[in-house]
Motif scaffolding. Structure first.
Motif, PDB file in Angstrom:
ATOM      1  N   GLY A 186      78.065  14.764   4.361  1.00 45.15           N
ATOM      2  CA  GLY A 186      76.760  14.149   4.081  1.00 45.15           C
ATOM      3  C   GLY A 186      76.138  13.543   5.321  1.00 45.15           C
ATOM      4  O   GLY A 186      74.916  13.638   5.528  1.00 45.15           O
ATOM      5  N   CYS A 187      76.962  12.923   6.167  1.00 43.09           N
ATOM      6  CA  CYS A 187      76.429  12.361   7.415  1.00 43.09           C
ATOM      7  C   CYS A 187      75.914  13.464   8.332  1.00 43.09           C
ATOM      8  O   CYS A 187      74.871  13.299   8.986  1.00 43.09           O
ATOM      9  N   GLY A 188      76.624  14.585   8.403  1.00 40.78           N
ATOM     10  CA  GLY A 188      76.166  15.705   9.219  1.00 40.78           C
ATOM     11  C   GLY A 188      74.856  16.272   8.704  1.00 40.78           C
ATOM     12  O   GLY A 188      73.930  16.553   9.482  1.00 40.78           O
ATOM     13  N   TRP A 189      74.778  16.454   7.394  1.00 42.98           N
ATOM     14  CA  TRP A 189      73.552  16.981   6.800  1.00 42.98           C
ATOM     15  C   TRP A 189      72.387  16.018   7.017  1.00 42.98           C
ATOM     16  O   TRP A 189      71.279  16.414   7.370  1.00 42.98           O
ATOM     17  N   PHE A 190      72.644  14.721   6.823  1.00 41.78           N
ATOM     18  CA  PHE A 190      71.596  13.720   7.000  1.00 41.78           C
ATOM     19  C   PHE A 190      71.135  13.652   8.453  1.00 41.78           C
ATOM     20  O   PHE A 190      69.948  13.459   8.716  1.00 41.78           O
ATOM     21  N   SER A 191      72.055  13.823   9.400  1.00 42.10           N
ATOM     22  CA  SER A 191      71.639  13.774  10.802  1.00 42.10           C
ATOM     23  C   SER A 191      70.749  14.962  11.151  1.00 42.10           C
ATOM     24  O   SER A 191      69.806  14.822  11.936  1.00 42.10           O
ATOM     25  N   ALA A 192      71.016  16.135  10.571  1.00 35.44           N
ATOM     26  CA  ALA A 192      70.135  17.289  10.794  1.00 35.44           C
ATOM     27  C   ALA A 192      68.761  17.033  10.177  1.00 35.44           C
ATOM     28  O   ALA A 192      67.725  17.380  10.773  1.00 35.44           O
ATOM     29  N   MET A 193      68.754  16.423   8.984  1.00 36.50           N
ATOM     30  CA  MET A 193      67.473  16.108   8.341  1.00 36.50           C
ATOM     31  C   MET A 193      66.707  15.061   9.149  1.00 36.50           C
ATOM     32  O   MET A 193      65.481  15.155   9.300  1.00 36.50           O
ATOM     33  N   LEU A 194      67.413  14.077   9.678  1.00 35.72           N
ATOM     34  CA  LEU A 194      66.773  13.041  10.473  1.00 35.72           C
ATOM     35  C   LEU A 194      66.194  13.637  11.759  1.00 35.72           C
ATOM     36  O   LEU A 194      65.088  13.272  12.170  1.00 35.72           O
ATOM     37  N   HIS A 195      66.910  14.549  12.367  1.00 36.22           N
ATOM     38  CA  HIS A 195      66.395  15.210  13.573  1.00 36.22           C
ATOM     39  C   HIS A 195      65.125  15.994  13.267  1.00 36.22           C
ATOM     40  O   HIS A 195      64.173  15.992  14.059  1.00 36.22           O
ATOM     41  N   PRO A 252      61.623  18.243   6.757  1.00 33.92           N
ATOM     42  CA  PRO A 252      63.053  17.942   6.811  1.00 33.92           C
ATOM     43  C   PRO A 252      63.929  18.915   6.024  1.00 33.92           C
ATOM     44  O   PRO A 252      64.989  19.310   6.509  1.00 33.92           O
ATOM     45  N   LEU A 253      63.518  19.309   4.828  1.00 33.47           N
ATOM     46  CA  LEU A 253      64.379  20.161   4.013  1.00 33.47           C
ATOM     47  C   LEU A 253      64.291  21.641   4.368  1.00 33.47           C
ATOM     48  O   LEU A 253      65.274  22.367   4.279  1.00 33.47           O
ATOM     49  N   LYS A 254      63.132  22.103   4.785  1.00 35.01           N
ATOM     50  CA  LYS A 254      62.916  23.537   4.926  1.00 35.01           C
ATOM     51  C   LYS A 254      63.171  24.060   6.337  1.00 35.01           C
ATOM     52  O   LYS A 254      63.369  25.251   6.522  1.00 35.01           O
ATOM     53  N   SER A 255      63.150  23.212   7.329  1.00 35.59           N
ATOM     54  CA  SER A 255      63.288  23.723   8.683  1.00 35.59           C
ATOM     55  C   SER A 255      64.697  23.460   9.197  1.00 35.59           C
ATOM     56  O   SER A 255      65.310  22.431   8.930  1.00 35.59           O
ATOM     57  N   GLY A 256      65.246  24.429   9.918  1.00 31.71           N
ATOM     58  CA  GLY A 256      66.578  24.287  10.506  1.00 31.71           C
ATOM     59  C   GLY A 256      67.687  24.244   9.477  1.00 31.71           C
ATOM     60  O   GLY A 256      68.621  23.455   9.617  1.00 31.71           O
ATOM     61  N   VAL A 257      67.596  25.095   8.455  1.00 31.70           N
ATOM     62  CA  VAL A 257      68.622  25.102   7.410  1.00 31.70           C
ATOM     63  C   VAL A 257      69.975  25.504   7.993  1.00 31.70           C
ATOM     64  O   VAL A 257      71.019  24.976   7.597  1.00 31.70           O
ATOM     65  N   HIS A 258      69.962  26.413   8.974  1.00 30.46           N
ATOM     66  CA  HIS A 258      71.212  26.831   9.602  1.00 30.46           C
ATOM     67  C   HIS A 258      71.885  25.642  10.300  1.00 30.46           C
ATOM     68  O   HIS A 258      73.101  25.509  10.277  1.00 30.46           O
ATOM     69  N   ARG A 259      71.084  24.758  10.914  1.00 29.27           N
ATOM     70  CA  ARG A 259      71.636  23.572  11.569  1.00 29.27           C
ATOM     71  C   ARG A 259      72.168  22.583  10.534  1.00 29.27           C
ATOM     72  O   ARG A 259      73.200  21.940  10.757  1.00 29.27           O
ATOM     73  N   VAL A 262      73.445  23.359   7.590  1.00 29.00           N
ATOM     74  CA  VAL A 262      74.710  23.915   7.098  1.00 29.00           C
ATOM     75  C   VAL A 262      75.812  23.750   8.140  1.00 29.00           C
ATOM     76  O   VAL A 262      76.945  23.387   7.824  1.00 29.00           O
ATOM     77  N   LEU A 263      75.480  23.984   9.414  1.00 27.18           N
ATOM     78  CA  LEU A 263      76.472  23.868  10.487  1.00 27.18           C
ATOM     79  C   LEU A 263      76.986  22.444  10.615  1.00 27.18           C
ATOM     80  O   LEU A 263      78.199  22.223  10.671  1.00 27.18           O
ATOM     81  N   LEU A 264      76.095  21.462  10.635  1.00 32.10           N
ATOM     82  CA  LEU A 264      76.528  20.076  10.793  1.00 32.10           C
ATOM     83  C   LEU A 264      77.284  19.582   9.559  1.00 32.10           C
ATOM     84  O   LEU A 264      78.239  18.811   9.685  1.00 32.10           O
ATOM     85  N   ALA A 265      76.888  20.021   8.375  1.00 35.46           N
ATOM     86  CA  ALA A 265      77.632  19.645   7.165  1.00 35.46           C
ATOM     87  C   ALA A 265      79.029  20.256   7.189  1.00 35.46           C
ATOM     88  O   ALA A 265      80.014  19.603   6.821  1.00 35.46           O
TER      89      ALA A 265
END
Length: 110
Positions: A26-35, A43-50, A52-55
């Motif tokens: 969850g922290c990895g996913w949230f950090s990608a969303m925050l970025h 936040p939700l639609k862009s960089g989905v691959h990132r 998934v990778l961070l999660a």
């Protein structure tokens, strides 16, 4: 991240879904969303691959942290039981008392 020594490999593996893995994923996913939000992207639609990778990285790190934590706790338990076996006179069982033996007798005053 420390590696579990060979003596810890006999322990059963932790479950795939454990609190640490879920938390770090969850922290990895949230950090990608925050970025994404900081970069002014959706936040939700862009960089989905990132996301998934961070999660996935968070999940992997959390799994191995739980594995190491289980090893440390098992080692401490083993050492404690060995100490109790070496010094049994320090760990005598306490004598059991009933509740009536502990409480003073009741005499009502009128």
């Amino acid at each position: 991240m420390r590696r579990v020594p060979d003596e810890g490999k006999v322990l059963p593996p932790p479950g795939i879904v454990n609190l640490t893995s879920v938390w770090l994923a969850g922290c990895g996913w949230f950090s990608a969303m925050l970025h994404n939000a900081i970069s002014h992207r959706p936040p939700l639609k862009s960089g989905v691959h990132r996301q998934v990778l961070l999660a996935t990285i968070g999940w992997f790190v959390g799994y191995h942290m739980t594995k190491y934590e289980n090893y440390v706790n098992a080692r401490l338990d083993r050492d404690m039981k060995e100490y109790i076996k070496l010094y049994p006179d320090e760990f005598r069982p306490k004598e059991t008392k009933t509740f009536a033996e502990i409480v003073e007798p009741f005499h009502p005053i009128r």
